[in-house]
Each structure stands twice: as structure tokens, then as C-alpha cells.
Design a protein around this motif. Structure first.
Motif, PDB file in Angstrom:
ATOM      1  N   VAL A 248     -23.416  10.006  17.927  1.00 12.19           N
ATOM      2  CA  VAL A 248     -24.085   9.866  19.220  1.00 12.19           C
ATOM      3  C   VAL A 248     -24.885   8.561  19.208  1.00 12.19           C
ATOM      4  N   ASN A 249     -25.044   7.998  20.382  1.00 12.76           N
ATOM      5  CA  ASN A 249     -25.889   6.805  20.506  1.00 12.76           C
ATOM      6  C   ASN A 249     -26.745   6.836  21.766  1.00 12.76           C
ATOM      7  N   GLN A 254     -25.767  12.470  25.689  1.00 11.19           N
ATOM      8  CA  GLN A 254     -24.781  13.049  24.780  1.00 11.19           C
ATOM      9  C   GLN A 254     -25.156  14.426  24.241  1.00 11.19           C
ATOM     10  N   PHE A 255     -26.323  14.927  24.621  1.00  7.85           N
ATOM     11  CA  PHE A 255     -26.685  16.306  24.291  1.00  7.85           C
ATOM     12  C   PHE A 255     -26.794  17.163  25.549  1.00  7.85           C
ATOM     13  N   ASN A 260     -22.763  19.007  21.434  1.00  5.37           N
ATOM     14  CA  ASN A 260     -23.255  18.372  20.209  1.00  5.37           C
ATOM     15  C   ASN A 260     -24.407  19.161  19.592  1.00  5.37           C
ATOM     16  N   LEU A 261     -25.206  19.791  20.432  1.00 10.04           N
ATOM     17  CA  LEU A 261     -26.318  20.580  19.908  1.00 10.04           C
ATOM     18  C   LEU A 261     -25.800  21.841  19.203  1.00 10.04           C
ATOM     19  N   ILE A 262     -24.776  22.470  19.770  1.00  9.13           N
ATOM     20  CA  ILE A 262     -24.163  23.651  19.129  1.00  9.13           C
ATOM     21  C   ILE A 262     -23.538  23.263  17.788  1.00  9.13           C
ATOM     22  N   ALA A 315     -29.928  19.672  30.412  1.00  6.85           N
ATOM     23  CA  ALA A 315     -28.724  19.488  31.232  1.00  6.85           C
ATOM     24  C   ALA A 315     -28.930  18.422  32.298  1.00  6.85           C
ATOM     25  N   LYS A 316     -30.191  18.200  32.693  1.00  8.36           N
ATOM     26  CA  LYS A 316     -30.504  17.169  33.682  1.00  8.36           C
ATOM     27  C   LYS A 316     -30.733  15.806  33.029  1.00  8.36           C
ATOM     28  N   CYS A 317     -30.465  15.723  31.723  1.00  9.10           N
ATOM     29  CA  CYS A 317     -30.624  14.462  30.972  1.00  9.10           C
ATOM     30  C   CYS A 317     -32.075  13.999  30.934  1.00  9.10           C
TER      31      CYS A 317
END
Length: 345
Positions: A248-249, A254-255, A260-262, A315-317
Motif C-alpha cells: 500500500v502507498n 487503500q484501506f 487490506n485490513l482483513i 469507508a469514507k476515506c
């Protein structure tokens, strides 16, 4: 002088009088219009243009719109402008019925101003009952102010509802709007500037659920150090994700879908998370939230102290929310060496 010229001169005089009353500030055309119709001792207010561009004001409107839209997603209602979409009472009715789990006996659709105000009266009476405000309580909204698309009144109303129903949102702190209050006295327009406090501190608004923490301070007062924190958390995540040939960058995005968190939780705890438990290709906001709810459940099972963050925030970044979660993982697993999970063995 002809009647037409006399009327035109009266309008020009009123316009100049209003401009003088507010020290030459640039006033929007719609505000000029109502100033011509002020009766003796009548008072009107307008929001200063500079306040409308305040990042906190814009952020609050964005957060409230997202809350309304997420609450009413099943009814396919999308609010794009708080003033234009809420003034007639229709959306407010649906919002109150949804978050308050009540049913209002009001006409579904009404086009006339009188009908709209009748609906607004019923909705606002229900709001006051839900918020346990009696008729002697000083409220910051009214039928006339909401119907006239008064932004200050609409924001006060929505913030009160969000606080009462513990909406899963983080409203910006200490949002203030400067308003110019114009009054006609003895045939002349006078003015005063009033600063309206729309929100207070997170701790006060949420009863301590979202008290300020180090990340609030970091982003507010030391943004220059943000890149250092982000790099450390990205390096931590990549040290483990690279086992799955992932990296990830961009922490903001990206989360946000939860995947990626799971995967990171599986790697940190050394187990395989069955793919049928989550969506590998989340398309909708709801799909992302469900993935993130699973990731939060995995963190609870690992006895990780969860920050005061909601899955919807990530989810809303929302960067601060993502930072809080990753920092908690970092604190627990920072000395853990990357090892393959069951999935990769």
C-alpha cells in the motif's frame, strides 16, 4: 419624474442603504431583494460570504449530507444541497422517521408554500418532542427559517438531530458562522455582526464517544509531521502484506474497502480469513462497510482496543480514522516479525 423612474430610484436607494449598513461588503443578489421589503423594526439575517467558504463549514455540510444519504439510502433519496433539498420538509420527515423510528401523519408530497409550511410545522413539533424540548425552550430553528432556506437554522437542526440520535459521524469541532443581522429602525437599515456557534467540541457533542486525541492535534497543529507518521504506518503494513505480494502507498484509500485490513489482521494473528466472509470486489459503500465491520470484529477478537472510530469513517476515506486503527495495530504488533499466515503456507 415618471412612476417607473421613481420606483427604480427607490430600489437603488435601498440597495445603497443596505451596502452602507454592512460597510460596503459584497452582498449576494437574493439578500438585496429581501432588504427592499423590510418593514419597520423587521429583522433579517444573512451569512457572510467568507463564512460560507470556511473549510470547517464546508466539511460540516459534507458530513451531514453523507449522514442523511446513508440513512435514507433504502429510500433512494440523495441530498445534494442542504438548503434546496430540506426546506420543504419532505426529506426532514423521512430522516426523522428513519433515525427516530417513528411514523408521522403528514401529506407525502405538497407543492404549495402553505402546504410545505404545514408539513414543516408537524415535522418540527415531532423533532421537539423527540429532543424533549418544550414550547418554552429556545430553539434555533423555526418553520419560517427552515422554509426560507436559512443555512444557520438548518445546520442547527441537523446537528441537534445528529447529537440526539448518536449519528456515526465525526462533525468538525467549533464550527462558527458569521451572520449579518439587518434591522429597519426609523426608516433606516442598521446592522450588527453575530457569530453563530454551530458545533462545539467532539467530547461535548458525542458525550465522550469521540474525544479529541493525538491525531486531531497532529492534523490541526502539526501537519508537517503527518508524513512521518504515515510513512511509519505504511512501512509497518507493507512489512506484513508483502508476504501476499501486496503493498500500500495511500492510507486514505487503500484501506477504505476493508480488504487490506482483513488480510493484515490474518497475517498479524496467523490465521486464514475465509473469503466467503467478505467481498473481494466491493462495489457499493455498504459492501465496504460490511468488510470493515468484519475487520473490526477480528480486532475485537484479538483484544485490540478499538479507537473511537466507525467502519463508515474509514469507508469514507477519512484519514484520521484510518490512522487511528493502524496505529493501534502498530502498537500491538510492532515487534512481531512478518510470518506467513495459514493462507500462504
Amino acid at each position: 419624474m415618471t412612476l417607473g423612474r421613481r420606483k427604480k430610484k427607490e430600489v437603488t436607494d435601498y440597495e445603497n442603504e443596505l451596502r452602507i449598513a454592512i460597510d460596503g461588503e459584497d452582498i449576494q443578489p437574493e439578500y438585496k431583494l429581501f432588504s427592499y421589503q423590510l418593514e419597520e423594526n423587521e429583522e433579517r439575517s444573512m451569512v457572510e460570504k467568507t463564512s460560507l467558504k470556511d473549510p470547517k463549514v464546508l466539511d460540516l455540510q459534507k458530513v451531514l449530507k453523507e449522514w442523511i444519504n446513508n440513512s435514507l439510502v433504502d429510500q433512494r433519496i440523495i441530498v445534494q444541497d442542504l438548503q434546496e433539498d430540506l426546506f420543504d420538509g419532505q426529506v426532514l420527515q423521512k430522516l426523522l422517521e428513519t433515525v427516530g423510528q417513528i411514523k408521522l401523519q403528514v401529506p407525502e408530497v405538497t407543492q404549495t408554500a402553505q402546504g410545505q409550511k404545514g408539513k414543516l410545522l408537524a415535522v418540527l413539533e415531532a423533532v421537539n418532542q423527540q429532543l424533549k424540548l418544550d414550547r418554552w425552550s429556545e430553539t434555533r430553528w423555526s418553520v419560517d427559517s427552515i422554509h426560507s432556506k436559512n443555512l444557520v437554522a438548518i445546520l442547527h437542526l441537523l446537528v441537534a438531530l445528529a447529537k440526539h440520535y448518536k449519528a456515526p459521524i465525526r462533525m468538525p469541532e467549533n464550527v462558527k458562522l458569521k451572520t449579518v443581522v439587518v434591522t429597519k429602525k426609523e426608516g433606516k437599515l442598521t446592522h450588527k455582526t453575530v457569530q453563530e456557534e454551530i458545533t462545539t467540541t467532539l467530547e461535548e457533542m458525542t458525550g465522550g464517544r469521540f474525544a479529541r486525541d493525538a491525531f486531531d492535534t497532529l492534523l490541526d497543529h502539526a501537519p508537517d509531521k503527518l508524513s512521518i507518521v504515515k510513512k511509519s504506518l505504511i512501512d509497518f503494513a507493507n512489512n506484513h502484506l508483502e508476504i501476499l505480494s501486496l503493498s500500500v502507498n495511500d492510507l486514505d484509500k487503500q484501506f477504505s474497502d476493508g480488504i487490506n485490513l482483513i488480510l493484515l489482521m490474518g497475517l498479524l494473528e496467523g490465521y486464514f480469513v475465509p473469503t466467503y466472509l467478505y467481498s473481494l470486489t466491493p462495489k457499493s459503500f455498504e459492501d465496504k462497510v460490511r468488510n470493515l465491520e468484519l475487520a473490526f470484529d477480528l480486532m475485537r477478537d484479538a483484544n485490540i482496543q478499538l479507537p473511537k472510530t466507525q467502519p463508515e469513517d474509514i469507508a469514507k476515506c477519512e484519514l484520521k480514522s484510518t490512522l487511528r486503527v493502524l496505529y493501534n495495530l502498530f502498537n500491538k504488533y510492532k515487534i512481531k516479525k512478518p510470518t506467513p499466515s495459514v493462507e500462504t503456507q
